[in-house]
Design a protein around this motif. Structure first.
Motif, PDB file in Angstrom:
ATOM      1  N   THR A 185       0.856  -1.176   0.000  1.00  0.00           N
ATOM      2  CA  THR A 185       0.000   0.000   0.000  1.00  0.00           C
ATOM      3  C   THR A 185       0.894   1.229   0.000  1.00  0.00           C
ATOM      4  O   THR A 185       1.919   1.234   0.679  1.00  0.00           O
ATOM      5  CB  THR A 185      -0.892   0.029   1.258  1.00  0.00           C
ATOM      6  OG1 THR A 185      -1.576  -1.225   1.392  1.00  0.00           O
ATOM      7  CG2 THR A 185      -1.939   1.139   1.155  1.00  0.00           C
ATOM      8  N   THR A 245      -4.336  -4.557   5.741  1.00  0.00           N
ATOM      9  CA  THR A 245      -3.760  -3.712   4.710  1.00  0.00           C
ATOM     10  C   THR A 245      -4.028  -2.224   4.934  1.00  0.00           C
ATOM     11  O   THR A 245      -3.200  -1.394   4.601  1.00  0.00           O
ATOM     12  CB  THR A 245      -4.309  -4.098   3.329  1.00  0.00           C
ATOM     13  OG1 THR A 245      -5.739  -4.044   3.367  1.00  0.00           O
ATOM     14  CG2 THR A 245      -3.870  -5.495   2.949  1.00  0.00           C
ATOM     15  N   ASP A 260      -2.550   2.935   8.151  1.00  0.00           N
ATOM     16  CA  ASP A 260      -1.642   4.005   7.773  1.00  0.00           C
ATOM     17  C   ASP A 260      -1.496   5.066   8.868  1.00  0.00           C
ATOM     18  O   ASP A 260      -1.118   6.208   8.581  1.00  0.00           O
ATOM     19  CB  ASP A 260      -2.088   4.650   6.467  1.00  0.00           C
ATOM     20  CG  ASP A 260      -3.502   5.222   6.561  1.00  0.00           C
ATOM     21  OD1 ASP A 260      -3.974   5.783   5.560  1.00  0.00           O
ATOM     22  OD2 ASP A 260      -4.137   5.097   7.634  1.00  0.00           O
TER      23      ASP A 260
END
Length: 123
Positions: A56, A102, A105
Motif C-alpha cells: 500500500t 492492509t 496508515d
C-alpha cells in the motif's frame, strides 16, 4: 525487537535512493512493515506498507516508491525513484503485528519504530 533504518542522504531531484531497515528479531517475517516520513515543520505521514504479500502506498509516492522485504535478511527496503524536493524528510520504518491487515496508515497502529534516516532532495 529493534529496527535500524539507514541509507538516507543527499540526492538531486530526479535521482534515486534505497532505504533499508534491519530488524533484530527472528520473528521479523510475522510483522507487517511500514515506512513513514516527517518533513520539517510537518507531522509524520504514512509512505508505504508491506503486509501479507500486499503493498500500500500514499498517493504522493505511488508509482515512484517501492516497498519490499527480504525475510532471510530481516530487512525491509524502500526504493525511491524520481525523487522530488518535497520528498525531503526523515524516514522511519515501523513494525505492525497485524500482519494481514492492509488499511493501516496511522502511527499508533505500529508498535515498533526505528530511529529514522534523513533524505534530502535538492532542486
Amino acid at each position: 525487537v529493534q529496527l535500524q533504518a539507514f541509507g538516507g542522504g543527499l540526492v538531486q531531484a530526479g535521482g534515486s535512493l534505497r532505504l533499508s531497515c534491519a530488524a533484530s528479531t527472528r520473528t521479523f517475517s510475522t510483522y507487517a512493515m511500514g515506512w513513514f516520513r516527517q518533513a520539517p515543520g510537518k507531522e509524520r505521514e504514512f509512505v508505504a506498507r508491506w503486509s501479507g504479500g500486499s503493498t500500500t502506498y500514499a498517493d504522493s509516492v505511488k508509482g515512484r516508491f517501492t516497498i519490499s522485504r527480504d525475510n532471510a535478511k530481516n530487512t525491509v527496503y524502500l526504493q525511491m525513484n524520481s525523487l522530488k524536493p518535497e520528498d525531503t524528510a526523515v524516514y522511519y520504518c515501523a513494525a505492525d503485528s497485524y500482519y494481514f491487515a492492509t488499511l493501516r496508515d496511522r502511527e499508533y497502529q505500529y508498535e515498533i519504530w526505528g530511529q529514522g534516516t534523513l533524505v534530502t532532495v535538492s532542486s
